[in-house]
Design an enzyme around this catalytic site. Structure first.
Site, PDB file in Angstrom:
ATOM      1  N   ASP A  91      41.589  55.508  88.458  1.00  0.00           N
ATOM      2  CA  ASP A  91      40.459  54.920  89.173  1.00  0.00           C
ATOM      3  C   ASP A  91      40.423  55.532  90.577  1.00  0.00           C
ATOM      4  O   ASP A  91      41.315  56.282  90.952  1.00  0.00           O
ATOM      5  CB  ASP A  91      40.570  53.393  89.204  1.00  0.00           C
ATOM      6  CG  ASP A  91      41.838  52.916  89.889  1.00  0.00           C
ATOM      7  OD1 ASP A  91      42.571  53.745  90.478  1.00  0.00           O
ATOM      8  OD2 ASP A  91      42.117  51.707  89.840  1.00  0.00           O
ATOM      9  N   ASP A 305      39.532  49.089  79.856  1.00  0.00           N
ATOM     10  CA  ASP A 305      40.910  48.924  80.311  1.00  0.00           C
ATOM     11  C   ASP A 305      41.048  47.524  80.869  1.00  0.00           C
ATOM     12  O   ASP A 305      40.062  46.946  81.323  1.00  0.00           O
ATOM     13  CB  ASP A 305      41.247  49.916  81.431  1.00  0.00           C
ATOM     14  CG  ASP A 305      40.645  49.472  82.755  1.00  0.00           C
ATOM     15  OD1 ASP A 305      39.433  49.663  82.943  1.00  0.00           O
ATOM     16  OD2 ASP A 305      41.373  48.901  83.594  1.00  0.00           O
ATOM     17  N   CYS A 343      50.124  40.785  61.985  1.00  0.00           N
ATOM     18  CA  CYS A 343      50.370  41.919  62.885  1.00  0.00           C
ATOM     19  C   CYS A 343      51.528  42.747  62.324  1.00  0.00           C
ATOM     20  O   CYS A 343      52.542  42.208  61.911  1.00  0.00           O
ATOM     21  CB  CYS A 343      50.701  41.402  64.283  1.00  0.00           C
ATOM     22  SG  CYS A 343      51.113  42.701  65.464  1.00  0.00           S
ATOM     23  N   CYS A 345      53.145  45.104  64.067  1.00  0.00           N
ATOM     24  CA  CYS A 345      53.869  45.761  65.154  1.00  0.00           C
ATOM     25  C   CYS A 345      55.380  45.585  64.966  1.00  0.00           C
ATOM     26  O   CYS A 345      55.839  44.754  64.187  1.00  0.00           O
ATOM     27  CB  CYS A 345      53.424  45.228  66.517  1.00  0.00           C
ATOM     28  SG  CYS A 345      54.262  43.738  67.085  1.00  0.00           S
ATOM     29  N   CYS A 348      56.660  41.940  65.548  1.00  0.00           N
ATOM     30  CA  CYS A 348      56.365  40.970  64.482  1.00  0.00           C
ATOM     31  C   CYS A 348      57.113  41.284  63.189  1.00  0.00           C
ATOM     32  O   CYS A 348      57.349  40.394  62.385  1.00  0.00           O
ATOM     33  CB  CYS A 348      54.857  40.909  64.239  1.00  0.00           C
ATOM     34  SG  CYS A 348      53.973  40.182  65.638  1.00  0.00           S
ATOM     35  N   HIS A 374      54.040  43.636  71.692  1.00  0.00           N
ATOM     36  CA  HIS A 374      53.156  42.959  70.735  1.00  0.00           C
ATOM     37  C   HIS A 374      51.718  42.925  71.248  1.00  0.00           C
ATOM     38  O   HIS A 374      50.786  43.272  70.517  1.00  0.00           O
ATOM     39  CB  HIS A 374      53.618  41.532  70.418  1.00  0.00           C
ATOM     40  CG  HIS A 374      52.514  40.758  69.756  1.00  0.00           C
ATOM     41  ND1 HIS A 374      52.194  40.913  68.414  1.00  0.00           N
ATOM     42  CD2 HIS A 374      51.575  39.918  70.266  1.00  0.00           C
ATOM     43  CE1 HIS A 374      51.127  40.189  68.130  1.00  0.00           C
ATOM     44  NE2 HIS A 374      50.735  39.569  69.236  1.00  0.00           N
TER      45      HIS A 374
HETATM   46 ZN   LIG Z   1      52.897  41.938  66.674  1.00  0.00          ZN
END
Ligand SMILES: [Zn+2]
Length: 408
Positions: A91, A305, A343, A345, A348, A374
């Site tokens: 930015d 963002d 999820c 990820c 998880c 996460h």
């Molecule tokens: Zn997750």
């Protein structure tokens, strides 16, 4: 790779596109994690690569104050300094000057402000903000703008918009004159040959040699203009049209998410989008919740963002396909389930809510790391699912719709 933006599929107002930067391709719509001080708090660059992050954001104001632009430029630019081979956007520093520094004076020249770190005074002008961003060497950089307060009166809103337009012209002029000074465009013959295996990945400069990665010599950054105009649709339209006349690679919508109701944000985004080119990137700055990023992608925003996923994670607030989870709550004690059963990820797949709650309550550093992983993963997967829906010819109208399709 030279700069480019190719819309691949449109579904209603939404579009899936490919943004090409000197440091790799970015599939849009994209959510960009915020790495304020050359670091996405708590998550290493290896993990960001694992998460599939193609572009992240750095804050010029913070990097200017610490460690300083000259130091990063001497070390070959931000990519090399933080060992991040993929895309970066910075930015202009304007927003932080207005929100963080106490004592700031706005003039035609620029903004004089006092550092929130040590009280020293500095001046950001369109020229110095672009100069700083050229020194940092992000792939995408922003024109310097004035972001007025939400409660500014109509005269102040117009004045801020007019000043932003004059600053946009000065930002562009400076950029055109100095764009070849970006630290990663130094010619190969200016350096000794590289010696180590580090930097074999495209776009990442070898450490300790000063050599640029192949293919970067002669490349330049992309400069985006910023549309202002407060919460006034007519001003937004005028700002968008006049910013287009100046001409930029892409266009950002600034001055939103500053305290206004969400319906107003949406209205301003829709109004502004009508007046932006359909074949160039559109970036909505500083939003939003998982629900909002789905909504804005469907309106035709390509880039977003927000500090929310990372900041919320550090406060134990986790976003899931079934709503928010405040992991400190007593109901998660002894809970063997993952944060989000939908999820995929790495958090998880491996850890229970009970364990994450324990880490958070014990103030363990690992709590920040896992919670952030996460949340970022959830945001990135949400955006990928939205892109998938667009590519399949449907939009994705809501977060729950996006996640209902991904259930195992
Ligand atoms: Zn997750």
């Amino acid at each position: 790779m030279s700069l480019g933006f190719q819309v691949e599929v449109r579904a209603g107002a939404a579009r899936a596109a490919r943004l090409t930067t000197p440091h790799g391709e970015v599939s849009t719509p994209v959510f960009m994690p915020v790495g304020t001080l050359a670091s996405v708090k708590g998550v290493s660059q290896e993990l960001l690569e694992d998460l599939g992050v193609e572009i992240l954001l750095g804050n010029t104001y913070h990097l200017y104050l610490r460690p300083g632009i000259d130091e990063i430029r001497r070390l070959g630019g931000l990519h090399r300094f933080m060992s991040w081979p993929r895309g970066i956007l910075t930015d202009s520093g304007g927003f932080q000057v207005f929100s963080l520094s106490d004592l700031r004076t706005i003039s035609e020249e620029g903004v004089r402000f006092r550092s929130h770190l040590d009280g020293s005074t500095h001046l950001f002008s369109p020229e110095s903000a672009v100069e700083a961003q050229i020194g940092l060497g992000a792939d995408i950089i922003m024109a310097f703008d004035q972001c007025p307060e939400y409660r500014a009166n109509p005269e102040q809103q117009r004045a801020a918009m007019e000043l932003t337009l004059r600053w946009a012209e000065r930002s562009k002029r400076y950029f055109e004159q100095h764009k070849n000074e970006v630290p990663w465009t130094r010619k190969v013959q200016d350096f000794e040959s590289p010696s180590s295996g580090h930097g074999s990945e495209p776009g990442l400069l070898p450490l300790g040699t000063g050599a640029p990665a192949s293919g970067l010599a002669g490349q330049t950054q992309a400069l985006f203009g910023i549309v202002q105009g407060g919460m006034d649709g007519a001003l937004r339209k005028e700002s968008a049209e006049r910013t287009r006349e100046i001409g930029f690679f892409g266009y950002a919508i600034g001055g939103l998410s500053v305290g206004e109701p969400r319906t107003m944000t949406r209205e301003m985004v829709e109004t502004t989008l009508e007046h932006l080119p359909s074949d160039q990137p559109r970036y909505l700055m500083g939003v939003g919740t998982p629900e909002e990023i789905v909504e804005y992608a469907n309106l035709g925003i390509d880039m977003m963002d927000c500090v929310l996923p990372t900041r919320a994670a550090r406060h134990g607030l986790l976003f899931t396909s079934e709503g928010r989870v405040s992991i400190k709550q007593v109901q998660y004690a002894g809970d063997e389930n993952p944060v989000d059963a939908n999820c995929r990820c790495r958090v998880c797949r491996r850890y229970s809510r009970a364990y994450l709650r324990h880490l958070y309550r014990s103030n363990e550093v690992l709590a920040q790391v896992l919670n952030t992983l996460h949340n970022l993963s959830f945001y990135l997967d949400t955006m990928r699912a939205v892109r998938h829906s667009i590519c399949a010819g449907r939009g994705a109208r809501s977060l729950s719709e996006v996640w209902s399709r991904t259930k195992p």
